[in-house]
Design a protein around this motif. Structure first.
Motif, PDB file in Angstrom:
ATOM      1  N   GLY A 114       1.073  -1.097   0.170  1.00  0.00           N
ATOM      2  CA  GLY A 114      -0.519   0.100  -0.256  1.00  0.00           C
ATOM      3  C   GLY A 114       0.852   1.300   0.042  1.00  0.00           C
ATOM      4  O   GLY A 114       0.356   2.146  -0.575  1.00  0.00           O
ATOM      5  N   LEU A 115       1.697   1.359   0.673  1.00  0.00           N
ATOM      6  CA  LEU A 115       2.575   2.128   0.699  1.00  0.00           C
ATOM      7  C   LEU A 115       3.732   2.846  -0.873  1.00  0.00           C
ATOM      8  O   LEU A 115       3.187   4.315  -1.013  1.00  0.00           O
ATOM      9  CB  LEU A 115       4.121   1.797   2.454  1.00  0.00           C
ATOM     10  N   ALA A 116       4.205   1.718  -0.453  1.00  0.00           N
ATOM     11  CA  ALA A 116       4.590   1.592  -2.207  1.00  0.00           C
ATOM     12  C   ALA A 116       3.557   2.073  -3.466  1.00  0.00           C
ATOM     13  O   ALA A 116       3.773   2.994  -3.904  1.00  0.00           O
ATOM     14  CB  ALA A 116       5.196   0.307  -2.302  1.00  0.00           C
ATOM     15  N   ARG A 117       2.912   1.430  -3.715  1.00  0.00           N
ATOM     16  CA  ARG A 117       1.246   2.138  -4.306  1.00  0.00           C
ATOM     17  C   ARG A 117       1.331   3.703  -4.223  1.00  0.00           C
ATOM     18  O   ARG A 117       1.106   4.556  -4.765  1.00  0.00           O
ATOM     19  CB  ARG A 117      -0.081   1.087  -4.101  1.00  0.00           C
ATOM     20  N   LEU A 118       1.428   4.075  -3.278  1.00  0.00           N
ATOM     21  CA  LEU A 118       0.907   5.327  -2.622  1.00  0.00           C
ATOM     22  C   LEU A 118       2.112   6.544  -3.739  1.00  0.00           C
ATOM     23  O   LEU A 118       2.044   7.834  -3.482  1.00  0.00           O
ATOM     24  CB  LEU A 118       0.427   5.637  -1.472  1.00  0.00           C
ATOM     25  N   GLY A 119       3.774   5.662  -3.414  1.00  0.00           N
ATOM     26  CA  GLY A 119       4.226   6.474  -3.679  1.00  0.00           C
ATOM     27  C   GLY A 119       5.551   6.863  -2.372  1.00  0.00           C
ATOM     28  O   GLY A 119       6.358   7.461  -2.662  1.00  0.00           O
ATOM     29  N   THR A 120       5.406   6.258  -1.037  1.00  0.00           N
ATOM     30  CA  THR A 120       6.143   5.687   0.288  1.00  0.00           C
ATOM     31  C   THR A 120       7.349   4.760  -0.427  1.00  0.00           C
ATOM     32  O   THR A 120       7.017   3.843  -0.382  1.00  0.00           O
ATOM     33  CB  THR A 120       5.900   6.211   1.212  1.00  0.00           C
ATOM     34  N   PRO A 121       8.834   5.305  -0.599  1.00  0.00           N
ATOM     35  CA  PRO A 121      10.209   4.551  -0.316  1.00  0.00           C
ATOM     36  C   PRO A 121       9.557   2.835   1.177  1.00  0.00           C
ATOM     37  O   PRO A 121       9.254   3.447   2.274  1.00  0.00           O
ATOM     38  CB  PRO A 121      11.124   4.720  -0.703  1.00  0.00           C
ATOM     39  N   VAL A 122       9.880   2.049   0.930  1.00  0.00           N
ATOM     40  CA  VAL A 122       9.163   0.806   1.380  1.00  0.00           C
ATOM     41  C   VAL A 122      10.377  -0.341   1.599  1.00  0.00           C
ATOM     42  O   VAL A 122       9.851  -0.546   0.644  1.00  0.00           O
ATOM     43  CB  VAL A 122       7.715   0.701   1.594  1.00  0.00           C
ATOM     44  N   VAL A 123      11.125  -0.994   2.480  1.00  0.00           N
ATOM     45  CA  VAL A 123      11.017  -2.345   2.598  1.00  0.00           C
ATOM     46  C   VAL A 123      10.253  -3.364   2.932  1.00  0.00           C
ATOM     47  O   VAL A 123      10.048  -2.183   4.301  1.00  0.00           O
ATOM     48  CB  VAL A 123      13.035  -2.029   3.054  1.00  0.00           C
ATOM     49  N   PHE A 124      10.136  -4.192   2.787  1.00  0.00           N
ATOM     50  CA  PHE A 124      10.024  -5.420   4.099  1.00  0.00           C
ATOM     51  C   PHE A 124      10.963  -6.431   4.365  1.00  0.00           C
ATOM     52  O   PHE A 124      11.439  -7.246   3.256  1.00  0.00           O
ATOM     53  CB  PHE A 124       8.670  -5.726   2.524  1.00  0.00           C
ATOM     54  N   VAL A 125      10.220  -6.593   5.160  1.00  0.00           N
ATOM     55  CA  VAL A 125      11.187  -7.521   6.239  1.00  0.00           C
ATOM     56  C   VAL A 125      10.615  -8.745   6.466  1.00  0.00           C
ATOM     57  O   VAL A 125       9.535  -8.482   7.011  1.00  0.00           O
ATOM     58  CB  VAL A 125      11.920  -6.384   7.561  1.00  0.00           C
ATOM     59  N   GLY A 126      10.873 -10.257   5.922  1.00  0.00           N
ATOM     60  CA  GLY A 126       9.916 -11.448   6.341  1.00  0.00           C
ATOM     61  C   GLY A 126      10.958 -12.873   5.678  1.00  0.00           C
ATOM     62  O   GLY A 126      11.413 -12.987   4.852  1.00  0.00           O
ATOM     63  N   ARG A 127      10.024 -13.836   6.066  1.00  0.00           N
ATOM     64  CA  ARG A 127      10.529 -15.653   5.675  1.00  0.00           C
ATOM     65  C   ARG A 127       9.098 -15.460   4.482  1.00  0.00           C
ATOM     66  O   ARG A 127       8.027 -15.739   5.334  1.00  0.00           O
ATOM     67  CB  ARG A 127      11.228 -15.769   6.661  1.00  0.00           C
ATOM     68  N   LEU A 128       9.529 -16.282   3.521  1.00  0.00           N
ATOM     69  CA  LEU A 128       9.064 -17.101   2.849  1.00  0.00           C
ATOM     70  C   LEU A 128       9.805 -18.092   2.852  1.00  0.00           C
ATOM     71  O   LEU A 128      10.414 -18.555   2.684  1.00  0.00           O
ATOM     72  CB  LEU A 128       8.347 -16.029   1.231  1.00  0.00           C
TER      73      LEU A 128
END
Length: 318
Positions: A45-59
């Motif tokens: 959602g942040l990326a779609r709005l235009g805010t730089p963002v990083v995701f941290v997780g495990r898949l």
């Protein structure tokens, strides 16, 4: 640079398996598999709005993991701290939908005996950011809990603001739990330290009552030593908020039809962080529009709006 904060979103990325309206996603067909998970939803959602963002997780090293890798690349979400697990699969959450679009999380699918990849999240070096967005679900497994608490310590040491979406989901803590059950004493004890360190806390009304015996944002702010900003949501009822010394409420925006409420709260959170530099009422109004717009489509990610779409939506409502 876009309006809003640079955010690191920490937590689960998973599949929401939406059952047919009124049906059981474990047995009834057709089901609708949607990429989701609150932190992943907020990141997208942040990326779609235009805010730089990083995701941290495990898949897992599976088709779900590959789908998220493609999605994050398409959205422009940073993935330098996305871990992959060769032993454990990505998590599938079974979501029961009412005929009115309301949803209830009722269990999981895909476990092959070793648990899910998100439960095995390893500790990492937190990147520089203005916000660390966290939930509470990683606390439900010892390895991921250790990684979360390490990230919180790093954020505090770096002077990074912590945004906490309580997002209580009893089935993550106990797969046999009633989906409507409140937190146990052990879960409350695990979550309390996060509540006492967050600069921004978002809670649903029932979560506020469970943890604070009050759903008044001002009372919750006063109950915590750091005096955080507090937002209390309640489905289609008005959002109530206490941001610093400012307080108020925002009525939910109405759509012609609601398809699925999954991810509405996450879209709200994304909108709130994206517009954090704005005046309090404007932040909340923008966030409420983001949450409403997601309900017009299926899943928590696909219907997420751009900033221009939100502004156009707000321009058409009183």
């Amino acid at each position: 640079m876009a309006l809003g904060s640079v955010v690191a979103c920490l937590g689960e990325a998973l599949i929401d398996r939406l059952g047919p309206p009124g049906g059981d996603p474990a047995v009834d067909r057709p089901v609708d598999d949607r990429l989701g998970g609150a932190p992943a939803n907020v990141a997208c959602g942040l990326a779609r709005l235009g805010t730089p963002v990083v995701f941290v997780g495990r898949l897992g090293q599976d088709a779900i993991g590959e789908a998220f890798t493609r999605l994050f690349a398409e959205r422009g979400v940073g993935t330098t701290l996305l871990q992959r697990d060769a032993e454990r699969p990505s998590r599938i959450v079974l979501v029961r939908r009412s005929m009115e679009g309301e949803r209830q999380f009722q269990g999981f699918a895909g476990d092959q005996g070793a648990g899910f990849a998100d439960q095995a999240l390893e500790s990492f070096v937190l990147p520089e950011a203005q916000w660390l967005l966290i939930g509470t679900l990683l606390l439900a497994a010892p390895t991921s809990a250790s990684a979360l608490l390490s990230a919180v310590r790093q954020a505090r040491n770096q002077g990074m603001a912590i945004a906490l979406d309580v997002n209580w989901r009893p089935t993550f803590w106990d797969a046999t739990a009633d989906p409507e059950a409140g937190p146990s004493a052990a879960a409350k004890a695990a979550i309390q330290p996060l509540l006492r360190q967050a600069a921004l806390i978002k809670l649903a009304t029932e979560e506020a009552l469970w943890f604070f015996n009050s759903d008044d944002p001002a009372a919750i702010q006063r109950a915590l030593p750091q005096r955080p900003d507090v937002v209390v949501t309640n489905g289609a009822a008005p959002v109530r908020w206490q941001l610093g010394a400012d307080s108020g409420q925002q009525a939910a925006f109405q759509l012609p039809s609601v398809v699925d409420t999954t991810g509405a709260g996450d879209a709200f959170t994304a909108g709130l962080l994206h517009r954090w530099a704005a005046a309090s009422q404007e932040r909340i109004r923008f966030a409420a529009a983001c949450g409403a717009m997601v309900c017009g489509g299926a899943g928590g990610i696909d219907p997420q709006p751009t900033q221009a779409q939100v502004e156009a939506f707000l321009g058409g409502v009183s």
